[in-house]
Scaffold this motif. Structure first.
Motif, PDB file in Angstrom:
ATOM      1  N   UNK A   1       0.838  -1.188   0.000  1.00  0.00           N
ATOM      2  CA  UNK A   1       0.000   0.000   0.000  1.00  0.00           C
ATOM      3  C   UNK A   1       0.877   1.244   0.000  1.00  0.00           C
ATOM      4  N   UNK A   2       0.463   2.217  -0.780  1.00  0.00           N
ATOM      5  CA  UNK A   2       1.122   3.510  -0.808  1.00  0.00           C
ATOM      6  C   UNK A   2       0.044   4.562  -0.970  1.00  0.00           C
ATOM      7  N   UNK A   3       0.411   5.804  -0.764  1.00  0.00           N
ATOM      8  CA  UNK A   3      -0.580   6.858  -0.927  1.00  0.00           C
ATOM      9  C   UNK A   3      -0.002   7.980  -1.774  1.00  0.00           C
ATOM     10  N   UNK A   4      -0.905   8.750  -2.335  1.00  0.00           N
ATOM     11  CA  UNK A   4      -0.512   9.929  -3.093  1.00  0.00           C
ATOM     12  C   UNK A   4      -1.585  10.983  -2.867  1.00  0.00           C
ATOM     13  N   UNK A   5      -1.220  12.221  -3.090  1.00  0.00           N
ATOM     14  CA  UNK A   5      -2.148  13.336  -2.922  1.00  0.00           C
ATOM     15  C   UNK A   5      -2.131  14.173  -4.189  1.00  0.00           C
ATOM     16  N   UNK A   6      -3.286  14.283  -4.826  1.00  0.00           N
ATOM     17  CA  UNK A   6      -3.415  15.128  -6.014  1.00  0.00           C
ATOM     18  C   UNK A   6      -4.755  15.851  -5.960  1.00  0.00           C
ATOM     19  N   UNK A   7      -4.822  16.933  -6.677  1.00  0.00           N
ATOM     20  CA  UNK A   7      -6.052  17.688  -6.785  1.00  0.00           C
ATOM     21  C   UNK A   7      -7.049  16.899  -7.629  1.00  0.00           C
ATOM     22  N   UNK A   8      -8.335  17.147  -7.389  1.00  0.00           N
ATOM     23  CA  UNK A   8      -9.389  16.419  -8.097  1.00  0.00           C
ATOM     24  C   UNK A   8      -9.269  16.496  -9.624  1.00  0.00           C
ATOM     25  N   UNK A   9      -8.942  17.667 -10.209  1.00  0.00           N
ATOM     26  CA  UNK A   9      -8.815  17.706 -11.678  1.00  0.00           C
ATOM     27  C   UNK A   9      -7.708  16.782 -12.205  1.00  0.00           C
ATOM     28  N   UNK A  10      -6.613  16.633 -11.467  1.00  0.00           N
ATOM     29  CA  UNK A  10      -5.554  15.713 -11.895  1.00  0.00           C
ATOM     30  C   UNK A  10      -6.045  14.271 -11.799  1.00  0.00           C
ATOM     31  N   UNK A  11      -6.761  13.950 -10.734  1.00  0.00           N
ATOM     32  CA  UNK A  11      -7.297  12.605 -10.579  1.00  0.00           C
ATOM     33  C   UNK A  11      -8.259  12.286 -11.722  1.00  0.00           C
TER      34      UNK A  11
ATOM     35  N   UNK B   1      -9.347   9.383 -16.855  1.00  0.00           N
ATOM     36  CA  UNK B   1      -9.655   9.439 -18.290  1.00  0.00           C
ATOM     37  C   UNK B   1      -8.532   8.823 -19.116  1.00  0.00           C
ATOM     38  N   UNK B   2      -7.302   9.129 -18.779  1.00  0.00           N
ATOM     39  CA  UNK B   2      -6.149   8.614 -19.518  1.00  0.00           C
ATOM     40  C   UNK B   2      -6.069   7.092 -19.401  1.00  0.00           C
ATOM     41  N   UNK B   3      -6.357   6.565 -18.218  1.00  0.00           N
ATOM     42  CA  UNK B   3      -6.359   5.108 -18.046  1.00  0.00           C
ATOM     43  C   UNK B   3      -7.426   4.483 -18.938  1.00  0.00           C
ATOM     44  N   UNK B   4      -8.621   5.061 -18.939  1.00  0.00           N
ATOM     45  CA  UNK B   4      -9.715   4.532 -19.756  1.00  0.00           C
ATOM     46  C   UNK B   4      -9.382   4.604 -21.246  1.00  0.00           C
ATOM     47  N   UNK B   5      -8.777   5.713 -21.679  1.00  0.00           N
ATOM     48  CA  UNK B   5      -8.402   5.863 -23.086  1.00  0.00           C
ATOM     49  C   UNK B   5      -7.374   4.827 -23.511  1.00  0.00           C
ATOM     50  N   UNK B   6      -6.544   4.388 -22.580  1.00  0.00           N
ATOM     51  CA  UNK B   6      -5.517   3.394 -22.871  1.00  0.00           C
ATOM     52  C   UNK B   6      -6.033   1.967 -22.686  1.00  0.00           C
ATOM     53  N   UNK B   7      -7.257   1.831 -22.224  1.00  0.00           N
ATOM     54  CA  UNK B   7      -7.827   0.507 -22.001  1.00  0.00           C
ATOM     55  C   UNK B   7      -7.185  -0.217 -20.841  1.00  0.00           C
ATOM     56  N   UNK B   8      -6.768   0.542 -19.839  1.00  0.00           N
ATOM     57  CA  UNK B   8      -6.123  -0.067 -18.679  1.00  0.00           C
ATOM     58  C   UNK B   8      -6.805   0.411 -17.405  1.00  0.00           C
ATOM     59  N   UNK B   9      -6.594  -0.310 -16.335  1.00  0.00           N
ATOM     60  CA  UNK B   9      -7.183   0.108 -15.069  1.00  0.00           C
ATOM     61  C   UNK B   9      -6.440   1.324 -14.529  1.00  0.00           C
ATOM     62  N   UNK B  10      -7.108   2.046 -13.669  1.00  0.00           N
ATOM     63  CA  UNK B  10      -6.502   3.201 -13.015  1.00  0.00           C
ATOM     64  C   UNK B  10      -5.239   2.762 -12.258  1.00  0.00           C
ATOM     65  N   UNK B  11      -5.347   1.655 -11.529  1.00  0.00           N
ATOM     66  CA  UNK B  11      -4.203   1.158 -10.757  1.00  0.00           C
ATOM     67  C   UNK B  11      -3.028   0.800 -11.664  1.00  0.00           C
ATOM     68  N   UNK B  12      -3.315   0.230 -12.830  1.00  0.00           N
ATOM     69  CA  UNK B  12      -2.240  -0.129 -13.763  1.00  0.00           C
ATOM     70  C   UNK B  12      -1.533   1.115 -14.286  1.00  0.00           C
ATOM     71  N   UNK B  13      -2.291   2.177 -14.570  1.00  0.00           N
ATOM     72  CA  UNK B  13      -1.665   3.419 -15.026  1.00  0.00           C
ATOM     73  C   UNK B  13      -0.790   4.009 -13.935  1.00  0.00           C
ATOM     74  N   UNK B  14      -1.289   4.032 -12.704  1.00  0.00           N
ATOM     75  CA  UNK B  14      -0.501   4.577 -11.590  1.00  0.00           C
ATOM     76  C   UNK B  14       0.761   3.748 -11.402  1.00  0.00           C
ATOM     77  N   UNK B  15       0.649   2.427 -11.495  1.00  0.00           N
ATOM     78  CA  UNK B  15       1.817   1.549 -11.354  1.00  0.00           C
ATOM     79  C   UNK B  15       2.839   1.835 -12.449  1.00  0.00           C
ATOM     80  N   UNK B  16       2.377   2.064 -13.667  1.00  0.00           N
ATOM     81  CA  UNK B  16       3.269   2.373 -14.779  1.00  0.00           C
ATOM     82  C   UNK B  16       4.018   3.682 -14.537  1.00  0.00           C
TER      83      UNK B  16
END
Length: 78
Positions: free
Chosen positions: A13-23, A28-43
């Motif tokens: 487990x890890x944490x990050x802090x970002x503003x809502x517009x960045x989240x 959206x970027x994860x969905x456009x790439x056909x990947x899960x949100x967690x997979x994009x963050x891991x990448x």
């Protein structure tokens, strides 16, 4: 507003802090790439420089991707 979020990356487990517009853009970027949100963050986590902050890496990734999009002629806004 900055919100702290928790996620499991590479089995821990890890944490990050970002503003809502960045989240929103990251999701959206994860969905456009056909990947899960967690997979994009891991990448993004895997590609960030050693010792750099994950929250900052996420913001910089969004900025970089939006700049690429603008350069290709499809402007997006946060």
């Amino acid at each position: 507003m900055i919100r702290k979020r928790s996620i499991t990356l590479h089995g821990h487990r890890t944490s990050f802090s970002v503003e809502d517009p960045f989240l929103h853009e990251l999701k959206l970027m994860a969905a456009e790439r056909g990947m899960s949100f967690a997979a994009l963050i891991a990448s993004i986590d895997e590609d960030r420089p050693v010792g750099s902050n994950l929250s900052s890496a996420l913001r910089l990734f969004v900025l970089q991707e939006l700049k690429k999009s603008r350069a290709q002629g499809s402007p997006q806004a946060l």
